[in-house]
Design a protein around this motif. Structure first.
Motif, PDB file in Angstrom:
ATOM      1  N   THR A   1      -8.394   0.408  -9.725  1.00  0.00           N
ATOM      2  CA  THR A   1      -8.112   0.115 -11.129  1.00  0.00           C
ATOM      3  C   THR A   1      -7.121   1.160 -11.634  1.00  0.00           C
ATOM      4  N   LYS A   2      -6.744   1.025 -12.882  1.00  0.00           N
ATOM      5  CA  LYS A   2      -5.802   1.963 -13.521  1.00  0.00           C
ATOM      6  C   LYS A   2      -4.546   2.102 -12.649  1.00  0.00           C
ATOM      7  N   ILE A   3      -4.014   3.300 -12.448  1.00  0.00           N
ATOM      8  CA  ILE A   3      -2.775   3.410 -11.683  1.00  0.00           C
ATOM      9  C   ILE A   3      -3.013   3.388 -10.175  1.00  0.00           C
ATOM     10  N   SER A   4      -4.249   3.129  -9.769  1.00  0.00           N
ATOM     11  CA  SER A   4      -4.531   2.946  -8.340  1.00  0.00           C
ATOM     12  C   SER A   4      -4.240   1.521  -7.888  1.00  0.00           C
ATOM     13  N   GLY A   5      -3.779   0.667  -8.809  1.00  0.00           N
ATOM     14  CA  GLY A   5      -3.332  -0.653  -8.399  1.00  0.00           C
ATOM     15  C   GLY A   5      -4.213  -1.785  -8.883  1.00  0.00           C
TER      16      GLY A   5
ATOM     17  N   THR B   1       0.879  -1.161   0.000  1.00  0.00           N
ATOM     18  CA  THR B   1       0.000   0.000   0.000  1.00  0.00           C
ATOM     19  C   THR B   1       0.916   1.210   0.000  1.00  0.00           C
ATOM     20  N   GLY B   2       0.836   2.024  -1.048  1.00  0.00           N
ATOM     21  CA  GLY B   2       1.757   3.139  -1.156  1.00  0.00           C
ATOM     22  C   GLY B   2       1.515   3.964  -2.400  1.00  0.00           C
ATOM     23  N   SER B   3       2.555   4.625  -2.862  1.00  0.00           N
ATOM     24  CA  SER B   3       2.451   5.547  -3.979  1.00  0.00           C
ATOM     25  C   SER B   3       2.510   4.814  -5.320  1.00  0.00           C
ATOM     26  N   GLU B   4       2.151   5.552  -6.373  1.00  0.00           N
ATOM     27  CA  GLU B   4       2.239   5.003  -7.731  1.00  0.00           C
ATOM     28  C   GLU B   4       3.673   4.612  -8.069  1.00  0.00           C
TER      29      GLU B   4
ATOM     30  N   SER C   1      -9.537  10.852 -15.210  1.00  0.00           N
ATOM     31  CA  SER C   1      -8.482  10.653 -14.219  1.00  0.00           C
ATOM     32  C   SER C   1      -7.702   9.384 -14.538  1.00  0.00           C
ATOM     33  N   LYS C   2      -6.400   9.409 -14.265  1.00  0.00           N
ATOM     34  CA  LYS C   2      -5.585   8.214 -14.432  1.00  0.00           C
ATOM     35  C   LYS C   2      -5.713   7.287 -13.221  1.00  0.00           C
ATOM     36  N   PHE C   3      -6.318   7.793 -12.142  1.00  0.00           N
ATOM     37  CA  PHE C   3      -6.531   6.983 -10.949  1.00  0.00           C
ATOM     38  C   PHE C   3      -7.876   6.258 -11.030  1.00  0.00           C
ATOM     39  N   GLY C   4      -8.061   5.271 -10.148  1.00  0.00           N
ATOM     40  CA  GLY C   4      -9.312   4.522 -10.191  1.00  0.00           C
ATOM     41  C   GLY C   4      -9.677   3.853  -8.877  1.00  0.00           C
TER      42      GLY C   4
END
Length: 480
Positions: free
Chosen positions: A453-457, A233-236, A408-411
């Motif tokens: 999803t996406k760059i959120s893991g 659990t951490g950063s991109e 957003s690139k996050f998900g």
């Protein structure tokens, strides 16, 4: 002829090199923790040497050979002991958490209580989750069994120092694995306290161990044959490095990374009913949460009313000593985190955003900040702002709101506030995130899978999915 000054300068340079080498050595062998609220030194720890890390790996490996054969009912009984220890030690553990990362004390207590709730969930459901699944085939008997993988490495962050670890460790250990924890260095006291909790609860030596390791050792740990999988659990950026290393070793990984969740406020939203939840969605834990609401996308028909009520509620938050029960918002966990947040906001201001309230940093304290006139090209829209900054975007229509939320690139998650929950539910498939909450803030719940999803893991924690994250889903086929 060489002058005396030349020799003196060479000697000074030599001593500077020695001092730099000594400083680097101390940084790699010693670890200091500080109280972010007052800057006081809390503790100095000795980092694990390579020999110590090797010993801990071997202890874990040896423990797994017996732990994997322990009946699930016995493992569940130890869970009850662990819950009891958490309850008995709640006050001291909460204080430790607050001193190390600045969380308001009432939120620290709530975090310990949530860990107890998590344990209770797995006490009630583990045997059912892990029982063989009988499958009707042409075989005399066929079924799916769930076998533990072995030693799992967890790399965990500082923002929820107990919850993040427990939501990994409880299902993972109960499934028959053993765990090694590399926690964030600024919450080393919490990491060691968690290890002691497992010991106090009666878990056999080696089931759960804390590593006080330098970050340079992480890749070596992932490479080691004893480590069978890794959870981060951490950063991109950290996620990319861990996923690459795990992939190179063909080892499973579970990544829960950053987010910049959208909070959609539609024109028919009941602000009087939900404004408290909306504020909490951004300001809880001083805004240091991956699933916090970060982009507030508001339909123009309700925009002015939202700004008025939201601002009033945010301004009512009380800053102070996080050990004071009246404190509702505190400093960030480190000065550099506040500096990064300040820079993200300033860059957005330079691009045309306007500050409604806030944006006056004082050390590790960054005040609750509301920023308007935000566009999709600004850092407060595109990046993860890890602190109490609310970026507000005005849109004309409901369709525009959902389209903006998806930009957003996050998900990790999206939340929608509307009186027509059925219409909001019809939009679920339009959002590619790992969670969709209607008239509630995005939050983790042991009963529901959690992940992005996406760059959120990728991968899921909690619920049955979390328990099966690190098992071998084995097909068994038997003929007479």
């Amino acid at each position: 002829m060489v002058s005396v000054n030349h020799f003196g300068n060479r000697i000074n340079q030599f001593y500077r090199v020695l001092l730099n080498l000594k400083s680097t050595y101390i940084m790699k062998t010693e670890l200091k923790t500080y109280n972010p609220y007052n800057g006081n030194l809390l503790e100095t720890y000795r980092r694990d040497s390579e020999a110590t890390l090797k010993d801990k790996l071997n202890v874990a490996d040896q423990r797994f050979t017996s732990w994997k054969h322990v009946e699930i009912a016995e493992r569940v009984a130890l869970l009850q002991n662990l819950a009891d220890e958490l309850y008995k030690q709640k006050n001291s553990l909460s204080q430790l958490m607050t001193e190390e990362m600045g969380k308001p004390i009432l939120e620290s207590e709530a975090e310990i209580e949530k860990c107890i709730y998590l344990i209770d969930f797995y006490i009630k459901n583990s045997e059912q989750f892990l029982q063989d699944d009988l499958i009707d085939t042409d075989a005399h008997e066929s079924f799916i069994s769930y076998d533990p993988l072995g030693c799992i490495l967890a790399i965990m962050p500082w923002n929820y120092p107990f919850w993040q670890v427990f939501r990994f460790a409880i299902p993972t250990l109960t499934a028959g694995n053993v765990a090694l924890l590399k926690h964030a260095s600024n919450v080393t006291g919490c990491a060691l306290a968690i290890e002691k909790l497992f010991q106090d609860a009666g878990f056999p030596k080696g089931c759960f161990q804390t590593l006080i390791a330098h970050h340079e050792h992480i890749e070596t740990l992932i490479d080691h044959d004893i480590v069978k999988a890794v959870s981060l659990t951490g950063s991109e950026n950290a996620g990319r490095k861990i996923a690459e290393r795990a992939g190179r070793n063909l080892k499973p990984s579970l990544l829960e990374l950053g987010g910049n969740n959208a909070c959609i406020i539609l024109g028919d939203a009941d602000l009087d009913e939900h404004i408290g939840t909306i504020v909490k969605a951004r300001m809880q834990n001083s805004g240091q949460s991956c699933i916090a609401a970060k982009r507030f996308i508001v339909v123009e028909s309700i925009y002015d009313a939202f700004i008025e009520k939201f601002t009033s509620k945010v301004q009512a938050l009380k800053y102070g000593d996080p050990l004071d029960e009246d404190t509702t918002i505190s400093c960030l966990a480190r000065v550099d985190l506040a500096e990064t947040l300040e820079e993200q906001v300033q860059q957005s201001i330079d691009l045309g955003a306007k500050v409604l309230i806030g944006h006056q940093r004082d050390g590790a304290y960054y005040p609750p900040t509301i920023i308007t006139d935000v566009t999709p090209k600004m850092p407060v829209f595109t990046a993860e702002t890890f602190g109490p900054v609310a970026a507000v975007i005005k849109v004309k229509t409901e369709d525009e709101a959902y389209n903006m939320a998806s930009e957003s690139k996050f998900g990790l998650g999206t939340m929608v506030f509307s009186s027509d929950y059925e219409a909001a539910a019809a939009r679920i498939s339009e959002i590619a995130d790992g969670a969709f909450f209607i008239n509630e803030m995005v939050k983790s719940d042991p009963r529901l899978p959690f992940g992005g999803t996406k760059i959120s893991g990728f991968g899921r924690e909690l619920s049955k999915e979390g328990m099966l994250a690190f098992v071998n889903i084995k097909t068994v086929y038997i003929n007479q």
